[in-house]
Design a protein around this motif. Structure first.
Motif, short mmCIF file in Angstrom:
data_model
loop_
_atom_site.label_atom_id
_atom_site.label_comp_id
_atom_site.label_asym_id
_atom_site.label_seq_id
_atom_site.Cartn_x
_atom_site.Cartn_y
_atom_site.Cartn_z
N ASP A 83 0.85 -1.19 0.00
CA ASP A 83 0.00 0.00 0.00
C ASP A 83 0.89 1.25 0.00
OD1 ASP A 83 0.97 0.32 2.60
OD2 ASP A 83 -0.87 -0.42 3.55
N GLU A 84 0.29 2.41 0.18
CA GLU A 84 1.03 3.67 0.13
C GLU A 84 2.07 3.78 1.25
OE1 GLU A 84 1.01 6.03 -2.17
OE2 GLU A 84 -0.36 4.85 -3.39
N GLN A 85 1.89 3.03 2.32
CA GLN A 85 2.82 3.05 3.45
C GLN A 85 3.86 1.92 3.37
OE1 GLN A 85 -0.71 3.53 4.05
NE2 GLN A 85 -0.10 5.68 3.81
N MET A 86 3.92 1.25 2.21
CA MET A 86 4.85 0.14 1.96
C MET A 86 4.52 -1.09 2.79
SD MET A 86 6.89 0.84 -0.52
CE MET A 86 8.08 -0.49 -0.35
N GLN A 87 3.29 -1.18 3.29
CA GLN A 87 2.85 -2.37 4.01
C GLN A 87 2.32 -3.41 3.02
OE1 GLN A 87 3.35 -2.72 7.45
NE2 GLN A 87 4.51 -0.85 6.96
N THR A 88 2.72 -4.67 3.20
CA THR A 88 2.27 -5.73 2.31
C THR A 88 0.77 -5.95 2.46
OG1 THR A 88 4.43 -6.81 2.54
CG2 THR A 88 2.62 -8.15 1.67
N VAL A 89 0.07 -6.04 1.33
CA VAL A 89 -1.38 -6.28 1.37
C VAL A 89 -1.65 -7.75 1.07
CG1 VAL A 89 -1.84 -3.90 0.66
CG2 VAL A 89 -1.73 -5.70 -1.08
N PRO A 90 -2.80 -8.28 1.50
CA PRO A 90 -3.10 -9.70 1.30
C PRO A 90 -3.36 -10.03 -0.17
CG PRO A 90 -4.50 -8.70 2.99
CD PRO A 90 -3.84 -7.58 2.26
N PRO A 91 -3.30 -11.31 -0.53
CA PRO A 91 -3.67 -11.72 -1.88
C PRO A 91 -5.08 -11.24 -2.23
CG PRO A 91 -2.64 -13.54 -0.71
CD PRO A 91 -2.84 -12.44 0.30
N GLY A 92 -5.25 -10.82 -3.47
CA GLY A 92 -6.54 -10.34 -3.94
C GLY A 92 -6.77 -8.86 -3.76
N VAL A 93 -5.86 -8.18 -3.04
CA VAL A 93 -6.01 -6.75 -2.80
C VAL A 93 -5.12 -5.98 -3.79
CG1 VAL A 93 -5.70 -4.87 -1.14
CG2 VAL A 93 -6.56 -7.10 -0.38
N VAL A 94 -5.70 -5.00 -4.43
CA VAL A 94 -4.97 -4.19 -5.40
C VAL A 94 -4.00 -3.25 -4.69
CG1 VAL A 94 -5.21 -2.41 -7.19
CG2 VAL A 94 -6.82 -4.33 -7.11
N GLY A 95 -2.80 -3.12 -5.22
CA GLY A 95 -1.82 -2.22 -4.63
C GLY A 95 -0.66 -1.97 -5.57
N ARG A 96 0.41 -1.46 -5.04
CA ARG A 96 1.59 -1.12 -5.84
C ARG A 96 2.56 -2.31 -5.88
NH1 ARG A 96 4.34 4.32 -4.00
NH2 ARG A 96 4.38 3.27 -1.97
N LEU A 97 3.10 -2.56 -7.05
CA LEU A 97 4.08 -3.64 -7.20
C LEU A 97 5.43 -3.19 -6.64
CD1 LEU A 97 4.84 -6.44 -8.42
CD2 LEU A 97 5.50 -5.18 -10.50
N ALA A 98 6.05 -4.07 -5.84
CA ALA A 98 7.40 -3.85 -5.33
C ALA A 98 8.23 -5.09 -5.67
CB ALA A 98 7.38 -3.62 -3.82
N VAL A 99 9.44 -4.88 -6.16
CA VAL A 99 10.26 -6.00 -6.63
C VAL A 99 11.72 -5.78 -6.24
CG1 VAL A 99 10.64 -4.94 -8.90
CG2 VAL A 99 10.81 -7.41 -8.67
N ARG A 100 12.43 -6.89 -6.04
CA ARG A 100 13.88 -6.83 -5.84
C ARG A 100 14.50 -8.12 -6.36
NH1 ARG A 100 13.92 -7.04 0.78
NH2 ARG A 100 13.88 -4.79 0.43
N GLY A 101 15.77 -8.06 -6.68
CA GLY A 101 16.48 -9.22 -7.22
C GLY A 101 17.94 -8.85 -7.45
N PRO A 102 18.61 -9.51 -8.41
CA PRO A 102 20.02 -9.21 -8.65
C PRO A 102 20.25 -7.93 -9.45
CG PRO A 102 19.28 -10.87 -10.18
CD PRO A 102 18.14 -10.63 -9.23
N THR A 103 19.18 -7.37 -10.01
CA THR A 103 19.27 -6.11 -10.75
C THR A 103 18.29 -5.12 -10.11
OG1 THR A 103 17.56 -6.81 -12.32
CG2 THR A 103 19.85 -7.31 -12.89
N GLY A 104 18.52 -3.84 -10.35
CA GLY A 104 17.64 -2.84 -9.75
C GLY A 104 18.03 -1.45 -10.16
N CYS A 105 17.27 -0.49 -9.70
CA CYS A 105 17.39 0.89 -10.15
C CYS A 105 18.60 1.61 -9.55
CB CYS A 105 16.11 1.66 -9.80
SG CYS A 105 16.12 3.37 -10.37
N ARG A 106 19.41 2.15 -10.44
CA ARG A 106 20.48 3.07 -10.06
C ARG A 106 20.46 4.19 -11.09
NH1 ARG A 106 23.26 -1.46 -11.10
NH2 ARG A 106 23.67 -2.96 -9.43
N TYR A 107 19.71 5.24 -10.84
CA TYR A 107 19.65 6.35 -11.78
C TYR A 107 20.95 7.14 -11.78
CZ TYR A 107 14.55 6.01 -12.47
OH TYR A 107 13.30 5.61 -12.81
N LEU A 108 21.28 7.67 -12.92
CA LEU A 108 22.45 8.51 -13.09
C LEU A 108 22.17 9.90 -12.53
CD1 LEU A 108 25.22 9.30 -14.41
CD2 LEU A 108 23.93 9.72 -16.52
N ASP A 109 22.70 10.16 -11.32
CA ASP A 109 22.65 11.51 -10.76
C ASP A 109 21.27 12.13 -10.89
OD1 ASP A 109 23.65 13.76 -9.53
OD2 ASP A 109 24.49 14.61 -11.37
#
Length: 552
Positions: free
Chosen positions: A390-416
């Motif tokens: 949700d907006e507070q980064m709390q995990t929501v239960p299955p079936g509830v619409v929210g924001r996708l959050a992902v992590r793995g061996p690659t990820g965001c590093r914006y240039l400056d």
């Protein structure tokens, strides 16, 4: 605060790329627990993609097919290696570039563009590939942002980049000091210069944590965002999705439409096949017919393109033999279920949908074959984890619409870029997508976070309406956005391209509205329908909804 893993020492003489990585507390958490992600401290991904195959005795295997004015041709792995070596010598000897300097690449999908990309990386440079349709104003933004000193440019695309070199032009970029053109017979062109350098080239001893690629996001408005990827990132994208979902091996032949300047194309059409000793077909300016012809001619096993192209191809497949085709990968925009079913009916193949992104370099949620579930993109690719928050980064239960959050061996590093802190929260990458996950871990796309339509208190996902409209026999393409409304806050507006033989009139509008009401909840129907000849799309095939909003 996120702890950044200790980086292997950089080999770069020019340290701008590493110096301009995001602050440590704005990095995502990176996961390297799988055995295939254990890379040595010193590694050059161009060596892993090409040289190792030659060293292992596979130099005679075909690496890439192409076409020029003289007709079709191919390069074996040994021939591709020789091309890369020649270009790398030009970069370091003729142009005097040193490791860590940025090299802009400008070209369509061709073997020479691929060789230029790999040569830059082999020489220890940081490659900055750009879309062929970019204009001087957009190129200047990228050049200035990445502090690009040199470029290799397809001779056919020289005009716009030439403006960036002209001192009296409004879009002059003074930091860009030298450009060499390829796919030309000119005496000062890249091909002529390469002839002087026949000897082998020793790859620069880069670190796994050296930046090798700055990929700029496509289809966005405002200032471009440059995403920085390490040598290990390029290998990681090859060692997860194509390995575990597509089961890629040396027998595969790939083709498709996304530019190699776009990470969807860079992976699918270049890095993936080379990682597995497979073969790629790099041809420019595909139509539905030419892509089908390519599949038939070269015995293609994997095809990468956007949903729009698959829909166009579905009506033409009867004229071609596609018996070698095993995987058709769709990404870049939401895949309507109507397109998936149309393709399956026409070919018998289950589409492999996927979601990835320039920030995470490639696909991290996808399922193929028997693992495909209707209405879902799929499950996380092994090596990644994802959740809905949700907006507070709390995990929501299955079936509830929210924001996708992902992590793995690659990820965001914006240039400056200050937008880094918006993309990464609590060590999670937030791609900006609204999803729902079911109890079995299947993820279903709803909309971009900023594409959710809020009408009279209801949350309405534009892609759901698009999917419903695409099932109507008169609809060729459509795009749905919310438009301001005094009474409801927003109302749903559909922009529709009709198939030939159908008339855009009030009767058609009523028919489309009634059709949507029967297909999904009636309150979601488009209260306004606008007919267009063509939808605005980016060069990578993404629907530009912001342009639809501007048509209000």
């Amino acid at each position: 605060m996120t702890a950044v893993p200790a980086l292997a020492p950089s080999s770069h003489v020019d340290t701008i790329a590493r110096d301009r990585l995001p602050p440590a507390d704005q990095w995502p958490v990176f996961l390297f627990d799988r055995p295939e992600l254990k890379y040595p401290a010193q590694i050059n991904c161009a060596v892993e993609l090409v040289d190792q195959h030659v060293a292992q005795g596979a130099g005679a295997r075909i690496a890439v097919h192409g076409r020029n004015a003289q007709g079709a041709f191919h390069w074996t792995y040994a021939q591709l290696q020789a091309q890369i070596n020649g270009i790398a010598h030009v970069l370091t000897k003729d142009m005097g570039l040193v490791s860590g300097q940025r090299l802009l690449l400008r070209g369509g999908n061709s073997p020479m563009m691929a060789a230029c990309f790999l040569a830059g990386i082999k020489a220890g440079l940081v490659v900055v590939p750009t879309m062929p349709l970019l204009r001087a104003a957009e190129l200047k933004q990228i050049i200035d942002k990445a502090q690009v000193q040199a470029a290799l440019c397809d001779d056919e695309l020289s005009v716009e980049l030439g403006h960036c070199m002209a001192p009296d032009h409004a879009h002059c970029a003074p930091v860009l000091e030298q450009v060499i053109h390829f796919k030309t017979q000119a005496p000062d062109g890249l091909e002529a210069r390469m002839q002087v350098h026949r000897e082998a080239f020793a790859a620069h001893p880069t670190s796994r944590d050296d930046v090798c690629l700055i990929a700029f996001t496509s289809g966005t408005t405002g200032q471009p965002k440059g995403t920085m990827h390490f040598h290990r990132d390029v290998l990681a994208m090859c060692d997860l999705f194509p390995r575990h979902v597509l089961h890629m091996d040396a027998s595969d032949v790939v083709c498709g439409t996304p530019p190699v300047a776009f990470t969807f194309g860079l992976g699918g059409l270049l890095a993936f096949p080379l990682r597995y000793g497979a073969c790629t077909v790099l041809l420019e300016k595909h139509t539905a017919d030419t892509l089908l012809q390519t599949i038939q001619t070269y015995g293609v096993t994997q095809c990468y393109t956007a949903p729009t192209m698959y829909r166009q191809m579905a009506g033409l497949v009867a004229g071609y033999t596609l018996k070698t085709l095993k995987h058709t990968v769709s990404a870049g925009e939401a895949l309507p279920d109507a397109t998936r079913q149309l393709w399956k009916l026409a070919t018998g193949l289950e589409m492999t949908d996927g979601i990835g992104g320039t920030e995470v370099i490639h696909i991290y949620i996808s399922s193929a074959g028997a693992q495909v579930r209707a209405g879902s993109i799929g499950q996380v690719v092994p090596g990644y984890v994802a959740k809905i928050v949700d907006e507070q980064m709390q995990t929501v239960p299955p079936g509830v619409v929210g924001r996708l959050a992902v992590r793995g061996p690659t990820g965001c590093r914006y240039l400056d870029d200050p937008r880094q802190k918006d993309y990464v929260k609590d060590g999670w990458n937030l791609p900006g997508d609204t999803f729902v996950m079911d109890a079995d871990g299947y993820f279903s796309y709803q909309a971009r976070n900023d594409d959710m339509i809020i009408s009279a208190g209801y949350n309405i996902a534009g892609p759901e309406i698009e999917s419903a409209l695409m099932q109507h026999p008169a609809v060729a393409e459509c795009g749905v956005v919310g438009v301001p409304d005094e009474e409801r806050g927003q109302v749903v507006r559909a922009f529709v391209v009709l198939k030939s033989g159908h008339i855009a009139n009030a009767e058609m509008t009523l028919d489309l509205q009634a059709f949507v009401k029967q297909a999904i909840a009636p309150f979601k129907y488009p209260r306004s329908v606008v007919y267009l000849e063509v939808l605005p799309r980016t060069e990578t095939g993404k629907l530009q909804r912001f342009k639809l909003r501007q048509m209000n």
